[in-house]
Design a protein around this motif. Structure first.
Motif, short mmCIF file in Angstrom:
data_model
loop_
_atom_site.label_atom_id
_atom_site.label_comp_id
_atom_site.label_asym_id
_atom_site.label_seq_id
_atom_site.Cartn_x
_atom_site.Cartn_y
_atom_site.Cartn_z
N TRP A 35 -4.82 0.82 7.44
CA TRP A 35 -6.11 1.21 6.89
C TRP A 35 -6.51 2.55 7.49
N LYS A 37 -9.65 5.80 7.16
CA LYS A 37 -10.96 6.23 6.69
C LYS A 37 -10.86 7.72 6.39
N TYR A 87 -12.11 4.59 1.92
CA TYR A 87 -11.24 3.79 2.77
C TYR A 87 -9.92 3.58 2.04
#
Lengths: 111, 118
Positions: A35, A37, A87
């Motif tokens: 993940w 950002k 995201y």
């Protein structure tokens, strides 16, 4: 064909809300899920998930991977305006380490 | 740790010229570096993968003669956009994967380079 699908594509919430971002994947020789950002520039790393069922936490953010269902979620509790960003979820292939990115979820947190 | 830099951060050039973008891993050695392109409101698209000392592997549809990639050392990779045209205008991002330890599994991204071709 390898693919990563994120949902929702965009989300608008108010400060203090809790959000859950979804990521499903079909990746050959899957090794891990990451993940990121992304604000105005390049993505910044959040989490790497390799094993099922083990939650990773960093402050108000947490994430977990389900390798049986080929799915991951990213949770953000008590959202703040600074959480507004895109995201990105990515599946990592095999030994070379190529990443397959989803289209991202655009999160907007209103004051 | 795991800092990746890119230079320049922004470049404006005339059509037909070549532009070189540098990607450096500052505090770790990167066996593999990746070059991505990002269009507005789109996810990152992998252009090529480069391993130190060997030729880059290009993704389908990416012209290797137009996007020259050199990975001369474990801390430096360069992307040269040759004979740039307005359609090459984009945000180019590199990432690096480490040689040892925790940095081997994760790609760390540079801050990106905004290329505008007039």
């Amino acid at each position: 064909e390898d693919k990563v699908v994120q949902s929702p594509l965009s989300l608008v919430v108010h400060e203090g809300d809790t959000v859950t971002l979804n990521c499903s994947y079909e990746v050959t020789n899957f090794r891990s899920l990451l993940w990121y950002k992304q604000e105005k520039k390049a993505p910044t790393f959040l989490f790497m998930l390799t094993s099922s069922g083990i939650e990773k936490k960093s402050g108000r953010l947490s994430s977990i991977l389900d390798k049986k269902e080929l799915f991951s979620i990213l949770n953000i509790t008590a959202t703040q305006t600074g959480d507004s960003a895109i995201y990105l979820c990515a599946g990592r292939l095999g030994s070379q380490g190529n990443l397959i990115f989803g289209k991202g979820t655009k999160l907007s947190v209103k004051p | 740790g795991a800092v990746v830099s890119q230079h320049p951060s922004r470049v404006i050039c005339k059509s037909g010229t070549s532009v070189k973008i540098e990607c450096r891993s500052l505090d770790f050695q990167a066996t593999t570096m990746f070059w991505y392109r990002q269009f507005p409101k789109q996810s990152l698209m992998l252009m090529a993968t480069s391993n130190e000392g060997s030729k880059a592997t290009y993704e389908q549809g990416v012209e290797k003669d137009k996007f020259l990639i050199n990975h001369a050392s474990l801390t430096l990779s360069t992307l040269t956009v040759t004979s740039a045209h307005p359609e090459d205008s984009s945000f180019y991002i590199c990432s690096a994967r480490g040689l040892t330890g925790a940095s081997t599994d994760t790609q760390y991204f540079g801050p990106g380079t905004r290329l505008t071709v007039l």
